[in-house]
Motif scaffolding. Structure first.
Motif, PDB file in Angstrom:
ATOM      1  N   ARG A 270       1.160  -1.747  -0.185  1.00  0.00           N
ATOM      2  CA  ARG A 270       0.235   0.019   0.005  1.00  0.00           C
ATOM      3  C   ARG A 270       1.227   0.678  -0.036  1.00  0.00           C
ATOM      4  NH1 ARG A 270      -4.465  -1.422  -2.102  1.00  0.00           N
ATOM      5  NH2 ARG A 270      -5.730   0.366  -1.375  1.00  0.00           N
ATOM      6  N   LYS A 271       0.278   2.542  -0.475  1.00  0.00           N
ATOM      7  CA  LYS A 271       1.484   3.986  -1.248  1.00  0.00           C
ATOM      8  C   LYS A 271       1.438   4.304   0.229  1.00  0.00           C
ATOM      9  CE  LYS A 271       0.327   4.186  -6.030  1.00  0.00           C
ATOM     10  NZ  LYS A 271      -0.054   5.317  -6.434  1.00  0.00           N
ATOM     11  N   PRO A 274       4.770   2.153   3.082  1.00  0.00           N
ATOM     12  CA  PRO A 274       5.363   1.736   2.989  1.00  0.00           C
ATOM     13  C   PRO A 274       6.683   0.658   3.642  1.00  0.00           C
ATOM     14  CG  PRO A 274       5.764   3.541   2.583  1.00  0.00           C
ATOM     15  CD  PRO A 274       4.807   3.457   2.929  1.00  0.00           C
TER      16      PRO A 274
END
Length: 292
Positions: A270-271, A274
Motif C-alpha cells: 500500500r502506498k 511502505p
C-alpha cells in the motif's frame, strides 16, 4: 474481574436443554428450530437477516444457508456447536445455540449468535476450517464486525481505553487466537469428547469446568482482559481498513491471504504504508484516538 470469569464460563459450558416443543421457521437464508416460546422462530430468523445482509454487502457473495437450533436452558447460558451437514435439500451448515426463555433479541446472546454465524460464513469464504486458522485476527475481526451495535461500541471503547496496551500489529498478524490457546478451552474440548463417548455425564462436565474456573479465577481474569483487547483491536483495525481502504481492498486482502501472502507484504504494497505494519499501526492508533 469476576464478570469476565462468569462470561468465560457461560461461553464454554454446554448445558442440557429442558423439555419443550420445537417450532420451525425456514427462510431462504436461515432455518430456525427452537424450543423457546419467546422469541419465536420467525422473530429469530428476521433478526438474523442483517447478519446475512452485512456479509453479502461486504464480500459480494451469497453466504450459505444456516440451520439454527435453539434450546432453552434454565440458567440462560449460551454456547455454540457449529457443524456442516449434507442433508439433501437442507442447509449445509448448522449451529446449536442455547438461550433463556424470553431472551431479548437486542441482547448479548443474539449478538454472540450473529458473531458465530459470521464465522461460518467467513470460514467458507476463505475455504478454511479447524480450530486454528491462519490470520486468526481477521476471522475474529469479521465476526465481531457482524455483532450488534452495542457490542461493537463496547469493543471500540475498550481499545480506546487500552490503546497503550495494544498488541503490536506485527505480532497480531501472526499470533493464534489466545482464547483457543487457553487451558480452559482445552479442558472443555477434552470433556466434550468424553461426553460424546459416554464416559461422563453433562453434570460431571459442568462440575469439572466450574471447579477449574473457581481454582483459576485470577488467571482467567487476567487472560480475559488480554483476550478482550485481542478481539477489540482486531475488529478496530479491520474497520479502520474498511473505512480508509474500502471494500475492494478488504476482498483483495482476503484473496491474497488465501493465496499465502503475508499481511506484512500486503501492507507494504500500500502506498500509505511502505514501511509495513509499524507504519499502519501508527495511522490506526491515531484513528482510534480521534474516532468517536
Amino acid at each position: 474481574m469476576k464478570g469476565l470469569v462468569v462470561c468465560l464460563i457461560a461461553a464454554l459450558l454446554r448445558l442440557m436443554a429442558g423439555d419443550g416443543t420445537c417450532a420451525d421457521m425456514k427462510t431462504s437464508h436461515f432455518r430456525v428450530v427452537s424450543t423457546a416460546k419467546t422469541p419465536s422462530p420467525e422473530a429469530i430468523a428476521s433478526d438474523l437477516e442483517p447478519t446475512w445482509r452485512t456479509f453479502e454487502e461486504l464480500f459480494g457473495v451469497d453466504p450459505p444457508a444456516v440451520e439454527v437450533v435453539i434450546s432453552v436452558t434454565a440458567g440462560g447460558g449460551s454456547s455454540a456447536d457449529a457443524g456442516t451437514e449434507s442433508a439433501a435439500g437442507g442447509a449445509s451448515h448448522r449451529i446449536a445455540w442455547t438461550i433463556a426463555e424470553g431472551e431479548p433479541l437486542d441482547g448479548q446472546r443474539f449478538s454472540d449468535l450473529s458473531h458465530e454465524i459470521a464465522h461460518i460464513y467467513f470460514l467458507e469464504y476463505m475455504h478454511e476450517g479447524g480450530l486454528h486458522q491462519p490470520n486468526a485476527w481477521l476471522h475474529e475481526a469479521v465476526a465481531c464486525h457482524h455483532e450488534k451495535e452495542p457490542s461493537r461500541r463496547n469493543r471500540a471503547q475498550w481499545i480506546r481505553d487500552r490503546l497503550g496496551e495494544r498488541i503490536p500489529l506485527a505480532t497480531l498478524f501472526t499470533m493464534r487466537n489466545p482464547v483457543k490457546e487457553s487451558p480452559m478451552v482445552e479442558l472443555t474440548v477434552q470433556l466434550h469428547e468424553k461426553l460424546a463417548r459416554g464416559e461422563i455425564s453433562v453434570d460431571e462436565l459442568n462440575r469439572q469446568v466450574s471447579a477449574y474456573a473457581s481454582s483459576h479465577a485470577d488467571e482467567l481474569s487476567r487472560h480475559g482482559i488480554q483476550n478482550m483487547t485481542y478481539y477489540a483491536e482486531s475488529v478496530s483495525l479491520f474497520e479502520f481498513l474498511l473505512e480508509t481502504e474500502g471494500k475492494a481492498f478488504i476482498r483483495e486482502m482476503c484473496r491474497a491471504l488465501a493465496r499465502g501472502t503475508s499481511m506484512d507484504a500486503i501492507v507494504r504494497q500500500r502506498k500509505a504504508y511502505p514501511n509495513g505494519p509499524s507504519e499502519l499501526e501508527e495511522a490506526w492508533a491515531k484513528w482510534v484516538r480521534t474516532h468517536a
